[in-house]
Design a protein around this motif. Structure first.
Motif, PDB file in Angstrom:
ATOM      1  N   ARG A  73       1.194  -1.212  -0.143  1.00 47.64           N
ATOM      2  CA  ARG A  73      -0.204  -0.049   0.072  1.00 47.64           C
ATOM      3  C   ARG A  73       0.735   2.284  -0.162  1.00 47.64           C
ATOM      4  N   LEU A  74       0.395   2.322  -0.505  1.00 46.19           N
ATOM      5  CA  LEU A  74       0.359   4.287  -0.411  1.00 46.19           C
ATOM      6  C   LEU A  74       0.011   4.453   0.371  1.00 46.19           C
ATOM      7  N   THR A  75       0.750   5.868   0.896  1.00 42.67           N
ATOM      8  CA  THR A  75      -0.496   6.665   1.161  1.00 42.67           C
ATOM      9  C   THR A  75      -0.290   8.301   0.070  1.00 42.67           C
ATOM     10  N   GLY A  76      -0.968   8.813   0.816  1.00 41.53           N
ATOM     11  CA  GLY A  76      -0.955  10.603   0.257  1.00 41.53           C
ATOM     12  C   GLY A  76      -1.790  11.533   0.881  1.00 41.53           C
ATOM     13  N   PRO A  77      -1.611  12.672   0.783  1.00 33.10           N
ATOM     14  CA  PRO A  77      -2.646  14.027   2.048  1.00 33.10           C
ATOM     15  C   PRO A  77      -3.808  13.856   1.210  1.00 33.10           C
ATOM     16  N   ILE A  78      -4.650  14.234   2.353  1.00 37.66           N
ATOM     17  CA  ILE A  78      -6.082  15.179   1.542  1.00 37.66           C
ATOM     18  C   ILE A  78      -6.219  16.692   2.111  1.00 37.66           C
ATOM     19  N   TYR A 158       1.987  13.917  -3.177  1.00 41.23           N
ATOM     20  CA  TYR A 158       0.726  13.241  -2.538  1.00 41.23           C
ATOM     21  C   TYR A 158      -0.609  12.599  -3.658  1.00 41.23           C
ATOM     22  N   GLY A 159       0.343  11.101  -3.300  1.00 37.93           N
ATOM     23  CA  GLY A 159      -0.135  10.551  -3.963  1.00 37.93           C
ATOM     24  C   GLY A 159      -1.402  10.298  -5.318  1.00 37.93           C
ATOM     25  N   ASN A 160      -1.149  12.109  -5.557  1.00 41.99           N
ATOM     26  CA  ASN A 160      -1.170  11.363  -6.762  1.00 41.99           C
ATOM     27  C   ASN A 160      -3.343  11.822  -5.991  1.00 41.99           C
ATOM     28  N   ASN A 161      -3.803  12.805  -4.988  1.00 46.69           N
ATOM     29  CA  ASN A 161      -4.515  13.205  -4.952  1.00 46.69           C
ATOM     30  C   ASN A 161      -5.325  14.688  -5.079  1.00 46.69           C
ATOM     31  N   LYS A 162      -6.212  14.699  -5.537  1.00 44.97           N
ATOM     32  CA  LYS A 162      -6.736  16.444  -5.578  1.00 44.97           C
ATOM     33  C   LYS A 162      -8.143  16.158  -4.550  1.00 44.97           C
ATOM     34  N   GLY A 163      -8.713  15.824  -4.341  1.00 43.52           N
ATOM     35  CA  GLY A 163     -10.057  15.385  -3.645  1.00 43.52           C
ATOM     36  C   GLY A 163     -10.776  14.791  -2.956  1.00 43.52           C
ATOM     37  N   LEU A 164     -11.597  14.797  -1.968  1.00 39.54           N
ATOM     38  CA  LEU A 164     -12.634  13.946  -1.873  1.00 39.54           C
ATOM     39  C   LEU A 164     -14.051  14.161  -1.475  1.00 39.54           C
ATOM     40  N   VAL A 165     -14.556  13.206  -2.153  1.00 41.11           N
ATOM     41  CA  VAL A 165     -16.230  13.907  -1.924  1.00 41.11           C
ATOM     42  C   VAL A 165     -16.725  12.538  -1.037  1.00 41.11           C
ATOM     43  N   LEU A 166     -17.292  13.678  -0.029  1.00 44.58           N
ATOM     44  CA  LEU A 166     -18.374  12.063   1.229  1.00 44.58           C
ATOM     45  C   LEU A 166     -19.814  11.726   1.155  1.00 44.58           C
ATOM     46  N   GLY A 167     -19.800  10.687   0.547  1.00 43.12           N
ATOM     47  CA  GLY A 167     -21.015  10.064   0.378  1.00 43.12           C
ATOM     48  C   GLY A 167     -21.669  10.084   1.989  1.00 43.12           C
ATOM     49  N   PRO A 168     -23.029   9.568   1.732  1.00 42.45           N
ATOM     50  CA  PRO A 168     -24.079   8.742   2.308  1.00 42.45           C
ATOM     51  C   PRO A 168     -23.229   8.290   3.371  1.00 42.45           C
ATOM     52  N   ALA A 169     -23.319   8.102   4.625  1.00 38.92           N
ATOM     53  CA  ALA A 169     -22.794   7.193   5.841  1.00 38.92           C
ATOM     54  C   ALA A 169     -23.300   5.798   5.617  1.00 38.92           C
ATOM     55  N   VAL A 170     -22.918   4.824   6.387  1.00 37.41           N
ATOM     56  CA  VAL A 170     -22.973   3.566   6.194  1.00 37.41           C
ATOM     57  C   VAL A 170     -23.773   3.556   7.235  1.00 37.41           C
ATOM     58  N   PRO A 171     -24.973   3.260   7.888  1.00 36.16           N
ATOM     59  CA  PRO A 171     -25.817   2.757   8.809  1.00 36.16           C
ATOM     60  C   PRO A 171     -25.342   1.475  10.088  1.00 36.16           C
ATOM     61  N   ASP A 172     -24.567   1.248  10.699  1.00 36.66           N
ATOM     62  CA  ASP A 172     -24.924   0.149  11.636  1.00 36.66           C
ATOM     63  C   ASP A 172     -23.357  -0.624  10.932  1.00 36.66           C
ATOM     64  N   TRP A 173     -22.684   0.143  10.682  1.00 36.97           N
ATOM     65  CA  TRP A 173     -21.172  -0.295  10.142  1.00 36.97           C
ATOM     66  C   TRP A 173     -20.632  -1.358  10.605  1.00 36.97           C
ATOM     67  N   ARG A 174     -20.965  -1.100  11.588  1.00 32.78           N
ATOM     68  CA  ARG A 174     -19.558  -2.191  12.365  1.00 32.78           C
ATOM     69  C   ARG A 174     -20.586  -3.912  12.269  1.00 32.78           C
ATOM     70  N   ASN A 175     -21.407  -3.640  12.322  1.00 38.12           N
ATOM     71  CA  ASN A 175     -22.500  -5.174  11.788  1.00 38.12           C
ATOM     72  C   ASN A 175     -23.063  -5.462  10.122  1.00 38.12           C
ATOM     73  N   ALA A 176     -22.266  -4.815   9.698  1.00 41.16           N
ATOM     74  CA  ALA A 176     -22.414  -4.928   8.396  1.00 41.16           C
ATOM     75  C   ALA A 176     -21.475  -5.583   7.265  1.00 41.16           C
ATOM     76  N   ASP A 177     -21.809  -6.063   6.124  1.00 43.31           N
ATOM     77  CA  ASP A 177     -21.018  -6.715   5.628  1.00 43.31           C
ATOM     78  C   ASP A 177     -20.662  -6.209   4.529  1.00 43.31           C
ATOM     79  N   LEU A 178     -19.456  -5.506   4.760  1.00 43.48           N
ATOM     80  CA  LEU A 178     -18.713  -4.384   4.055  1.00 43.48           C
ATOM     81  C   LEU A 178     -17.486  -4.910   3.020  1.00 43.48           C
ATOM     82  N   ILE A 179     -16.605  -6.469   3.547  1.00 44.84           N
ATOM     83  CA  ILE A 179     -16.814  -6.501   2.506  1.00 44.84           C
ATOM     84  C   ILE A 179     -17.060  -7.654   1.196  1.00 44.84           C
ATOM     85  N   GLY A 180     -18.497  -7.607   1.167  1.00 48.71           N
ATOM     86  CA  GLY A 180     -19.307  -8.104   0.409  1.00 48.71           C
ATOM     87  C   GLY A 180     -19.723  -7.037  -0.226  1.00 48.71           C
TER      88      GLY A 180
END
Length: 262
Positions: A73-78, A158-180
């Motif tokens: 993995r690699l990282t860059g600032p937003i 900057y890891g080739n970054n130019k911004g981030l769009v925050l969309g809807p929250a995932v409700p009850d994410w601790r119990n959600a199947d994010l991987i699937g």
């Protein structure tokens, strides 16, 4: 590691190209050969830039390059002023370097709570996460060939970054199947990518764990409220100014943006 004079000059050149919206036809100095060299350039650029960092993008290093670069993995600032919240459902205009490289990526976004100095593993790192949202990372650099010379070059601007769009929250994410969770990505209404996070190494929480480790090694603290753009799910989709991107997560969470030219 402290940046050399040449690395500082590379950082200054990238900052100038971004500020002046000038395309770079070649790398502005000696290309970094290691991730340590890349992060020295990145750290110098962040210090010179002066803007607050509100998040970090995490990208994948190709399997055949992981040994050479010491990880997968690699990282860059937003920067905070390039993070746009779309909780109201609007599709914001996100600027890119139209004569450089530009892409949009569907990503799961993790928001850190209190990280502290404790040790984490893949399970316990969830305790450091306060919120999970859907989103789109905007990747862009004045250097059109940024992704053609290996991950260290990508990370150096900057890891080739130019911004981030925050969309809807995932409700009850601790119990959600994010991987699937199925994710689809479209440009101008045409679906061009579909996948789940099963293709993302050890998933978004693995990205959070990686980020904690790499930032600690660089002496960078993670403040509460810091976002992690955890990695492209459906791919890195090149995009042109004037086009519209939309990601749909689990068939119900939509986030979109238009792309404009700097």
């Amino acid at each position: 590691m402290a940046a050399t004079i040449d690395q500082q000059n590379v950082a200054k050149a990238f900052l100038a190209a971004r500020a002046e919206k000038t395309p770079l036809t070649q790398y502005p100095g000696t290309m970094p050969r290691t991730m340590g060299e890349a992060y020295a350039i990145q750290d110098a650029a962040i210090a010179l830039d002066g803007r607050p960092v509100g998040g970090w993008k995490v990208g994948r290093i190709a399997p055949d390059l992981a040994d050479q670069y010491g990880g997968n993995r690699l990282t860059g600032p937003i920067f905070t002023d390039e993070i746009v919240d779309t909780a109201a459902g609007e599709a914001p205009a996100m600027p890119v370097y139209g004569r450089g490289f530009a892409a949009a990526e569907a990503e799961i976004l993790l928001c850190f709570g209190t990280v502290g100095d404790r040790d984490y593993d893949l399970d316990s790192v969830r305790e450091a996460i306060a919120e999970v949202r859907t989103g789109i990372e905007i990747a862009s650099s004045p250097f059109a060939d940024i992704n053609r010379h290996g991950p260290a070059v990508t990370a150096s601007d900057y890891g080739n970054n130019k911004g981030l769009v925050l969309g809807p929250a995932v409700p009850d994410w601790r119990n959600a199947d994010l991987i699937g969770m199925p994710v689809k990505f479209a440009i101008d209404g045409e679906t061009i990518g579909a996948a789940t996070m099963e293709t993302m190494l050890d998933g978004p929480f693995g990205s959070a764990l990686f980020l904690i480790h790499i930032l600690r090694a660089r002496g960078i603290a993670i403040a509460p409220g810091t976002w992690v753009s955890a990695g492209a799910i459906t791919g890195v989709h090149e995009i042109r100014p004037g086009q519209r991107a939309e990601a749909v997560f689990d068939g119900r969470f939509r986030v979109g943006c238009t792309v404009t030219n700097l």
